[in-house]
Design an enzyme around this catalytic site. Sequence first.
Site, PDB file in Angstrom:
ATOM      1  N   PRO A  18       0.817  -1.210   0.000  1.00 29.32           N
ATOM      2  CA  PRO A  18       0.000   0.000   0.000  1.00 29.32           C
ATOM      3  C   PRO A  18       0.858   1.271   0.000  1.00 29.32           C
ATOM      4  O   PRO A  18       1.671   1.477   0.897  1.00 29.32           O
ATOM      5  CB  PRO A  18      -0.791  -0.123   1.304  1.00 29.32           C
ATOM      6  CG  PRO A  18      -0.745  -1.569   1.657  1.00 29.32           C
ATOM      7  CD  PRO A  18       0.585  -2.044   1.180  1.00 29.32           C
ATOM      8  N   GLU A  19       0.707   2.080  -1.029  1.00 27.71           N
ATOM      9  CA  GLU A  19       1.349   3.390  -1.076  1.00 27.71           C
ATOM     10  C   GLU A  19       0.246   4.415  -1.319  1.00 27.71           C
ATOM     11  O   GLU A  19      -0.944   4.078  -1.246  1.00 27.71           O
ATOM     12  CB  GLU A  19       2.440   3.416  -2.139  1.00 27.71           C
ATOM     13  CG  GLU A  19       3.508   2.352  -1.885  1.00 27.71           C
ATOM     14  CD  GLU A  19       4.861   2.674  -2.514  1.00 27.71           C
ATOM     15  OE1 GLU A  19       5.152   3.851  -2.789  1.00 27.71           O
ATOM     16  OE2 GLU A  19       5.639   1.729  -2.721  1.00 27.71           O
ATOM     17  N   ARG A  51      15.400   0.738   4.964  1.00 30.66           N
ATOM     18  CA  ARG A  51      14.585   0.469   3.794  1.00 30.66           C
ATOM     19  C   ARG A  51      15.442  -0.237   2.747  1.00 30.66           C
ATOM     20  O   ARG A  51      16.597   0.146   2.514  1.00 30.66           O
ATOM     21  CB  ARG A  51      14.029   1.766   3.216  1.00 30.66           C
ATOM     22  CG  ARG A  51      13.088   2.515   4.157  1.00 30.66           C
ATOM     23  CD  ARG A  51      11.813   1.726   4.417  1.00 30.66           C
ATOM     24  NE  ARG A  51      10.886   2.481   5.260  1.00 30.66           N
ATOM     25  CZ  ARG A  51      10.851   2.412   6.577  1.00 30.66           C
ATOM     26  NH1 ARG A  51      11.708   1.620   7.211  1.00 30.66           N
ATOM     27  NH2 ARG A  51       9.979   3.111   7.268  1.00 30.66           N
TER      28      ARG A  51
END
Length: 262
Positions: free
Chosen positions: A2-3, A247
Amino acid sequence: MPEGDTVFRTAHRLDDALAGSEVIRFDLRVPQAATVDLTGQVVQGVASRGKHLLMRIGDFTVHSHLRMDGAWFVYRPGEKWRHPAFRVRAIVGTAACEAVGVDIAEIEVVPTHDEESLVGYLGPDPLAPDWDAEEAARRLGADARSIHVALLDQRNVAGFGNEYAAELLFLRGILPTTPTPDVDVAALLDLGVRTIRANRDRVDRTFTGVNRRGQTTWVYGRAGRPCRRCGTPIRKGSQGADPTRERVTFWCPNCQRSPLVS
Protein backbone atom coordinates in the site's frame (compact mmCIF):
# COMPACT_ATOMS: atom_id res chain seq x y z
CA MET A 1 2.43 -2.77 -1.03
CA PRO A 2 0.00 0.00 0.00
CA GLU A 3 1.35 3.39 -1.08
CA GLY A 4 -0.41 6.69 -1.71
CA ASP A 5 -2.17 5.47 -4.86
CA THR A 6 -3.51 2.37 -3.07
CA VAL A 7 -4.87 4.41 -0.17
CA PHE A 8 -6.40 6.93 -2.60
CA ARG A 9 -8.32 4.17 -4.38
CA THR A 10 -9.34 2.62 -1.06
CA ALA A 11 -10.71 5.94 0.19
CA HIS A 12 -12.74 6.47 -2.97
CA ARG A 13 -14.14 2.94 -2.85
CA LEU A 14 -15.16 3.35 0.79
CA ASP A 15 -16.59 6.80 0.15
CA ASP A 16 -18.73 5.49 -2.69
CA ALA A 17 -19.99 2.67 -0.46
CA LEU A 18 -20.54 4.49 2.84
CA ALA A 19 -20.95 8.26 2.42
CA GLY A 20 -24.36 9.57 3.42
CA SER A 21 -25.44 6.35 5.15
CA GLU A 22 -26.17 5.67 8.80
CA VAL A 23 -23.86 3.31 10.66
CA ILE A 24 -25.74 0.28 12.01
CA ARG A 25 -22.69 -1.78 12.98
CA PHE A 26 -19.46 -0.39 14.41
CA ASP A 27 -16.71 -2.58 15.84
CA LEU A 28 -13.06 -1.61 16.33
CA ARG A 29 -11.01 -4.58 17.50
CA VAL A 30 -8.02 -2.70 18.88
CA PRO A 31 -7.49 -2.01 22.60
CA GLN A 32 -7.20 1.78 22.34
CA ALA A 33 -10.54 2.15 20.54
CA ALA A 34 -12.51 -0.97 21.44
CA THR A 35 -15.09 0.94 23.50
CA VAL A 36 -15.87 3.57 20.84
CA ASP A 37 -19.36 3.22 19.38
CA LEU A 38 -20.46 5.38 16.45
CA THR A 39 -23.61 3.38 15.71
CA GLY A 40 -26.41 5.70 14.60
CA GLN A 41 -24.03 8.32 13.21
CA VAL A 42 -23.91 9.23 9.50
CA VAL A 43 -20.78 8.69 7.43
CA GLN A 44 -19.79 12.15 6.19
CA GLY A 45 -17.17 10.81 3.81
CA VAL A 46 -13.86 9.00 3.43
CA ALA A 47 -10.65 10.66 2.25
CA SER A 48 -6.94 9.87 1.97
CA ARG A 49 -3.96 11.95 3.05
CA GLY A 50 -0.75 10.40 1.81
CA LYS A 51 -0.82 6.86 3.19
CA HIS A 52 -3.44 7.71 5.82
CA LEU A 53 -7.15 6.95 5.57
CA LEU A 54 -9.70 9.28 7.20
CA MET A 55 -13.24 7.95 7.65
CA ARG A 56 -15.42 10.79 8.95
CA ILE A 57 -18.46 9.58 10.89
CA GLY A 58 -20.68 12.10 12.64
CA ASP A 59 -18.33 14.48 14.43
CA PHE A 60 -15.50 11.93 14.62
CA THR A 61 -12.77 10.63 12.33
CA VAL A 62 -11.65 7.01 12.26
CA HIS A 63 -8.01 7.21 11.22
CA SER A 64 -6.27 4.12 9.86
CA HIS A 65 -2.88 3.32 8.37
CA LEU A 66 -2.43 0.21 6.22
CA ARG A 67 1.36 -0.14 6.69
CA MET A 68 2.65 -3.20 4.81
CA ASP A 69 -0.28 -5.62 4.83
CA GLY A 70 -3.47 -3.77 5.73
CA ALA A 71 -6.52 -3.48 3.50
CA TRP A 72 -10.18 -2.48 3.57
CA PHE A 73 -12.82 -4.64 1.87
CA VAL A 74 -16.45 -3.86 1.06
CA TYR A 75 -19.05 -6.64 1.36
CA ARG A 76 -22.78 -6.92 0.91
CA PRO A 77 -24.70 -7.60 4.14
CA GLY A 78 -24.37 -11.28 4.99
CA GLU A 79 -21.70 -11.93 2.36
CA LYS A 80 -18.98 -14.32 3.49
CA TRP A 81 -15.61 -12.69 4.21
CA ARG A 82 -12.60 -13.84 2.21
CA HIS A 83 -10.32 -13.72 5.25
CA PRO A 84 -10.38 -15.19 8.79
CA ALA A 85 -12.15 -13.17 11.47
CA PHE A 86 -9.07 -13.04 13.73
CA ARG A 87 -7.38 -10.73 11.19
CA VAL A 88 -10.23 -8.22 11.23
CA ARG A 89 -9.49 -4.99 13.07
CA ALA A 90 -12.48 -2.84 12.10
CA ILE A 91 -16.07 -3.19 10.88
CA VAL A 92 -18.22 -0.27 9.75
CA GLY A 93 -21.60 -1.46 8.50
CA THR A 94 -24.59 0.29 6.94
CA ALA A 95 -27.86 -1.11 5.63
CA ALA A 96 -26.32 -1.47 2.16
CA CYS A 97 -22.79 -2.72 2.84
CA GLU A 98 -20.10 -3.60 5.33
CA ALA A 99 -16.57 -2.15 5.29
CA VAL A 100 -14.09 -4.55 6.88
CA GLY A 101 -10.52 -3.54 7.79
CA VAL A 102 -8.06 -6.44 7.75
CA ASP A 103 -4.54 -6.44 9.24
CA ILE A 104 -4.76 -2.68 9.86
CA ALA A 105 -1.64 -1.55 11.71
CA GLU A 106 -3.01 1.66 13.23
CA ILE A 107 -6.55 2.69 14.14
CA GLU A 108 -7.45 5.79 16.13
CA VAL A 109 -10.63 7.79 16.68
CA VAL A 110 -10.50 11.54 17.23
CA PRO A 111 -12.94 14.43 16.90
CA THR A 112 -12.82 15.52 13.26
CA HIS A 113 -11.67 18.99 14.27
CA ASP A 114 -8.57 17.33 15.75
CA GLU A 115 -7.55 15.46 12.57
CA GLU A 116 -4.49 17.65 12.17
CA SER A 117 -3.06 16.20 15.38
CA LEU A 118 -2.66 12.94 13.45
CA VAL A 119 -1.81 14.05 9.91
CA GLY A 120 -0.82 17.70 10.19
CA TYR A 121 2.87 16.86 10.03
CA LEU A 122 2.59 15.39 6.53
CA GLY A 123 4.09 17.11 3.52
CA PRO A 124 2.14 17.94 0.36
CA ASP A 125 0.19 15.05 -1.16
CA PRO A 126 0.54 14.66 -4.97
CA LEU A 127 -2.94 13.12 -5.12
CA ALA A 128 -4.64 15.90 -3.17
CA PRO A 129 -6.43 18.81 -4.86
CA ASP A 130 -4.21 21.24 -2.92
CA TRP A 131 -0.91 19.68 -4.10
CA ASP A 132 1.84 22.29 -3.68
CA ALA A 133 4.80 21.41 -5.90
CA GLU A 134 6.91 24.33 -4.71
CA GLU A 135 6.47 23.49 -1.04
CA ALA A 136 7.22 19.82 -1.68
CA ALA A 137 10.41 20.75 -3.56
CA ARG A 138 11.40 23.13 -0.76
CA ARG A 139 10.96 20.47 1.92
CA LEU A 140 12.68 17.74 -0.03
CA GLY A 141 15.53 20.00 -1.16
CA ALA A 142 16.24 21.06 2.43
CA ASP A 143 16.82 17.44 3.51
CA ALA A 144 20.54 16.67 3.67
CA ARG A 145 20.15 12.89 3.78
CA SER A 146 20.36 10.51 0.83
CA ILE A 147 17.62 11.00 -1.74
CA HIS A 148 16.09 7.56 -1.16
CA VAL A 149 15.66 8.22 2.56
CA ALA A 150 14.48 11.81 2.03
CA LEU A 151 11.87 10.81 -0.53
CA LEU A 152 10.39 8.28 1.90
CA ASP A 153 10.07 10.83 4.70
CA GLN A 154 6.36 11.64 4.73
CA ARG A 155 7.11 15.04 6.24
CA ASN A 156 8.66 16.01 2.91
CA VAL A 157 6.12 14.47 0.54
CA ALA A 158 3.12 12.34 1.55
CA GLY A 159 2.39 9.17 -0.37
CA PHE A 160 5.61 7.83 -1.86
CA GLY A 161 6.81 4.50 -0.46
CA ASN A 162 9.75 2.21 -1.10
CA GLU A 163 8.58 0.96 -4.48
CA TYR A 164 8.06 4.48 -5.78
CA ALA A 165 11.43 5.63 -4.45
CA ALA A 166 13.30 2.80 -6.18
CA GLU A 167 11.47 3.18 -9.49
CA LEU A 168 11.56 6.99 -9.69
CA LEU A 169 15.28 7.09 -8.93
CA PHE A 170 15.92 4.53 -11.64
CA LEU A 171 13.89 6.48 -14.18
CA ARG A 172 15.84 9.65 -13.32
CA GLY A 173 19.19 7.81 -13.36
CA ILE A 174 19.98 8.69 -9.74
CA LEU A 175 21.80 6.46 -7.28
CA PRO A 176 19.73 5.99 -4.09
CA THR A 177 22.74 7.05 -1.98
CA THR A 178 23.06 10.42 -3.72
CA PRO A 179 22.85 13.36 -1.26
CA THR A 180 19.53 15.10 -1.79
CA PRO A 181 21.10 18.56 -2.28
CA ASP A 182 22.82 17.14 -5.40
CA VAL A 183 19.51 16.14 -6.99
CA ASP A 184 17.14 18.12 -9.19
CA VAL A 185 14.27 17.56 -6.77
CA ALA A 186 11.75 19.55 -8.84
CA ALA A 187 12.27 17.25 -11.83
CA LEU A 188 12.14 14.16 -9.63
CA LEU A 189 8.88 15.29 -8.04
CA ASP A 190 7.38 16.17 -11.40
CA LEU A 191 8.01 12.60 -12.55
CA GLY A 192 6.69 11.24 -9.26
CA VAL A 193 3.47 13.22 -9.51
CA ARG A 194 2.82 12.14 -13.10
CA THR A 195 3.53 8.51 -12.21
CA ILE A 196 1.43 8.26 -9.06
CA ARG A 197 -1.48 10.06 -10.74
CA ALA A 198 -1.31 7.64 -13.65
CA ASN A 199 -1.36 4.71 -11.21
CA ARG A 200 -4.12 5.95 -8.91
CA ASP A 201 -6.91 4.57 -11.11
CA ARG A 202 -5.14 1.32 -12.05
CA VAL A 203 -5.86 -1.92 -10.25
CA ASP A 204 -2.25 -3.00 -10.81
CA ARG A 205 0.48 -0.38 -10.37
CA THR A 206 3.06 -0.19 -13.17
CA PHE A 207 6.19 1.83 -13.81
CA THR A 208 7.16 0.23 -17.11
CA GLY A 209 3.80 0.73 -18.79
CA VAL A 210 3.33 -3.06 -18.91
CA ASN A 211 0.61 -4.59 -16.73
CA ARG A 212 1.68 -8.22 -16.99
CA ARG A 213 2.76 -9.95 -13.79
CA GLY A 214 6.50 -9.63 -13.17
CA GLN A 215 6.95 -6.87 -15.74
CA THR A 216 5.63 -3.82 -13.91
CA THR A 217 8.89 -2.61 -12.31
CA TRP A 218 12.35 -1.67 -13.57
CA VAL A 219 14.40 -2.46 -10.45
CA TYR A 220 12.14 -2.93 -7.41
CA GLY A 221 12.15 -6.56 -6.27
CA ARG A 222 14.52 -7.58 -9.11
CA ALA A 223 17.85 -8.03 -7.27
CA GLY A 224 20.30 -10.13 -9.30
CA ARG A 225 18.16 -10.03 -12.42
CA PRO A 226 19.28 -8.17 -15.56
CA CYS A 227 18.38 -4.52 -15.97
CA ARG A 228 15.60 -4.18 -18.53
CA ARG A 229 17.57 -1.40 -20.24
CA CYS A 230 21.22 -2.47 -20.19
CA GLY A 231 21.35 -6.05 -18.86
CA THR A 232 23.51 -5.24 -15.82
CA PRO A 233 22.45 -7.24 -12.73
CA ILE A 234 20.24 -5.21 -10.39
CA ARG A 235 21.73 -4.63 -6.96
CA LYS A 236 20.06 -4.63 -3.57
CA GLY A 237 21.06 -2.80 -0.39
CA SER A 238 19.57 -0.96 2.55
CA GLN A 239 19.49 2.56 3.91
CA GLY A 240 18.24 4.15 7.10
CA ALA A 241 19.29 5.91 10.26
CA ASP A 242 18.91 2.78 12.39
CA PRO A 243 17.96 -0.90 11.91
CA THR A 244 14.32 -0.28 12.81
CA ARG A 245 13.91 2.23 9.96
CA GLU A 246 16.05 0.60 7.28
CA ARG A 247 14.58 0.47 3.79
CA VAL A 248 15.61 -1.98 1.09
CA THR A 249 16.97 -0.30 -2.03
CA PHE A 250 17.24 -1.59 -5.58
CA TRP A 251 19.26 0.02 -8.38
CA CYS A 252 21.13 -0.54 -11.61
CA PRO A 253 24.84 0.33 -11.15
CA ASN A 254 25.14 1.19 -14.84
CA CYS A 255 21.98 3.22 -15.44
CA GLN A 256 22.14 5.02 -12.08
CA ARG A 257 25.57 6.56 -11.78
CA SER A 258 25.43 10.34 -11.67
CA PRO A 259 23.04 12.77 -9.95
CA LEU A 260 21.04 15.03 -12.22
CA VAL A 261 21.57 18.54 -10.86
CA SER A 262 19.63 21.54 -12.09
